[in-house]
Design a protein around this motif. Structure first.
Motif, PDB file in Angstrom:
ATOM      1  N   SER A 170      37.120  41.080  42.167  1.00  0.00           N
ATOM      2  CA  SER A 170      35.801  40.456  42.040  1.00  0.00           C
ATOM      3  C   SER A 170      35.759  39.126  42.790  1.00  0.00           C
ATOM      4  N   GLN A 173      33.792  39.286  45.871  1.00  0.00           N
ATOM      5  CA  GLN A 173      32.332  39.104  45.679  1.00  0.00           C
ATOM      6  C   GLN A 173      31.942  37.669  45.994  1.00  0.00           C
ATOM      7  N   ARG A 194      48.521  40.603  37.492  1.00  0.00           N
ATOM      8  CA  ARG A 194      48.369  40.073  36.136  1.00  0.00           C
ATOM      9  C   ARG A 194      49.721  39.999  35.462  1.00  0.00           C
ATOM     10  N   GLN A 208      42.708  47.461  43.070  1.00  0.00           N
ATOM     11  CA  GLN A 208      41.339  47.688  42.606  1.00  0.00           C
ATOM     12  C   GLN A 208      40.418  47.887  43.798  1.00  0.00           C
ATOM     13  N   PHE A 248      31.047  41.930  30.603  1.00  0.00           N
ATOM     14  CA  PHE A 248      31.829  41.200  31.598  1.00  0.00           C
ATOM     15  C   PHE A 248      31.106  39.886  31.838  1.00  0.00           C
ATOM     16  N   PHE A 250      30.516  38.281  34.433  1.00  0.00           N
ATOM     17  CA  PHE A 250      29.764  38.157  35.687  1.00  0.00           C
ATOM     18  C   PHE A 250      28.621  39.136  35.834  1.00  0.00           C
ATOM     19  N   GLY A 282      34.167  49.631  35.467  1.00  0.00           N
ATOM     20  CA  GLY A 282      33.259  48.680  34.831  1.00  0.00           C
ATOM     21  C   GLY A 282      32.179  48.304  35.826  1.00  0.00           C
ATOM     22  N   CYS A 283      31.003  48.002  35.316  1.00  0.00           N
ATOM     23  CA  CYS A 283      29.908  47.680  36.239  1.00  0.00           C
ATOM     24  C   CYS A 283      28.825  46.876  35.539  1.00  0.00           C
ATOM     25  N   GLY A 307      33.743  47.638  39.457  1.00  0.00           N
ATOM     26  CA  GLY A 307      35.154  47.481  39.811  1.00  0.00           C
ATOM     27  C   GLY A 307      35.971  48.570  39.136  1.00  0.00           C
TER      28      GLY A 307
END
Ligand code: DAH
Length: 341
Positions: A170, A173, A194, A208, A248, A250, A282-283, A307
């Protein structure tokens, strides 16, 4: 004694010999080392040699034999190292089998996803893996006290609270929105990090693909249709999806997309936790605050983002049970993907 002279002259002959090609070398071999070589009969002369010279005689013969062997070996070796000059091309000889390389299953899955989106006008955006806190978190509406920033989850560069290994794509983005004017239609594939305990299901590095679409009047329905198209291209034309409300920082509203995987066998039960549905991405609609942070007017533009993890998609496609296999570079594992296009 004559036989001593004979040995001396043979010794000279051997020292002086300089076979210039393999044919001459073969002559040398037959003369001094072959089954009817000229040294052998000399051993029979032993009985005629006076006792006090027998020892000397034996040693001379042995060293004659040895020097013939040495000469043969060294000339042969020098021919081999100059083999190129002697090389005769035999065009009728069977070819050497070429070992075919394979692409990594992660690259294969990534390419497949990229192709699905580039077909409908998305372009690839790539960016850095070492990010700053602002592009990875702050701009994406992730407040300072958000648990995702916890040292437990994020790898910060040594001694820094600013520089980190991106935790998701992300961050691309943010990079694109702060440097490009809408319309924006990108997918951003890449590696993310992570601080997680490595197990069969999770790893500290993975991949990703992020998607972002920003234009005038982009709606939730556009997102849903785009993701349905993706799922059907990816998993087959009859694939069904469902969207579950989620959160999320964002996106608002946010959702998770599941595909219907079915419950045909025990594995299906296990990986879908008995529901038949599998979460794949996820979106959500890009939060107006995020657009603002990146210098895009939310009154004029709207958009959606999504993502997904590549390892997960590859594990589903190939029924791979352990995420660690992707990173071990075991050829026996990798070779199995040579037939996958
Ligand atoms: N960045 C999220 C993660 O790493 C995935 C994601 C969810 C990306 C929703 C998005 C989105 O763009 O809208 O888990």
């Amino acid at each position: 004694m004559e036989v001593f002279d004979l040995i001396a002259s043979m010794q000279n002959e051997i020292s002086a010999a300089a076979p210039a090609n393999s044919e001459q070398l073969e002559q040398f071999r037959i003369r001094f080392l072959g089954s009817k070589n000229v040294i052998k009969p000399l051993f029979a002369e032993m009985k005629n040699v006076p006792n006090d010279r027998k020892k000397e005689f034996g040693q001379l013969l042995n060293s004659l034999k040895e020097s013939a062997e040495e000469k043969f070996k060294s000339v042969q070796e020098s021919f081999e190292s100059n083999a190129d000059e002697e090389y005769d091309l035999d065009v009728t000889a069977p070819g050497f089998p070429l070992i075919q390389g394979t692409r990594h299953p992660i690259s294969l899955a990534m390419e497949r996803i990229i192709n699905i989106f580039t077909k409908i006008g998305f372009v690839i955006a790539e960016d850095r893996e070492i990010e700053d806190d602002w592009h990875n978190f702050t701009a994406l509406n992730t407040p300072d006290d958000h648990p995702a920033r916890d040292m437990q989850d994020t790898f910060y560069l040594q001694g820094s609270t600013e520089q980190l290994l991106r935790t998701h794509t992300s961050s691309v983005q943010t990079r694109v929105m702060t440097s490009h004017k809408p319309p924006i239609r990108i997918i951003a594939p890449g590696r993310v990090y992570r601080n997680e305990t490595i197990s069969a299901r999770s790893h500290c590095q993975f991949h990703q693909i992020e998607g972002l679409y920003i234009d005038k009047n982009v709606s939730f329905a556009d997102m849903k249709q785009t993701l349905l198209y993706f799922a059907r291209e990816m998993y087959g034309p009859d694939t069904r999806i469902r969207m579950r409300p989620s959160y999320f920082p964002f996106t608002e509203p946010s959702a998770e997309v599941d595909v219907y995987w079915g419950l045909k066998d025990e594995t299906d039960y296990r990986i879908t936790k008995g529901t038949g549905w599998l979460e794949v991405l996820g979106c959500g609609m890009v939060d107006p605050a995020v657009l603002n942070n990146c210098g895009i007017d939310p009154e004029e533009y709207s958009g959606f983002a999504f993502g997904m993890g590549i390892e997960r998609q590859a594990m589903l496609l190939h029924r791979i049970g352990d995420i660690r296999q992707f990173f071990e570079n075991d050829v026996r594992f990798l070779k199995q993907f040579s037939a996958v296009l």
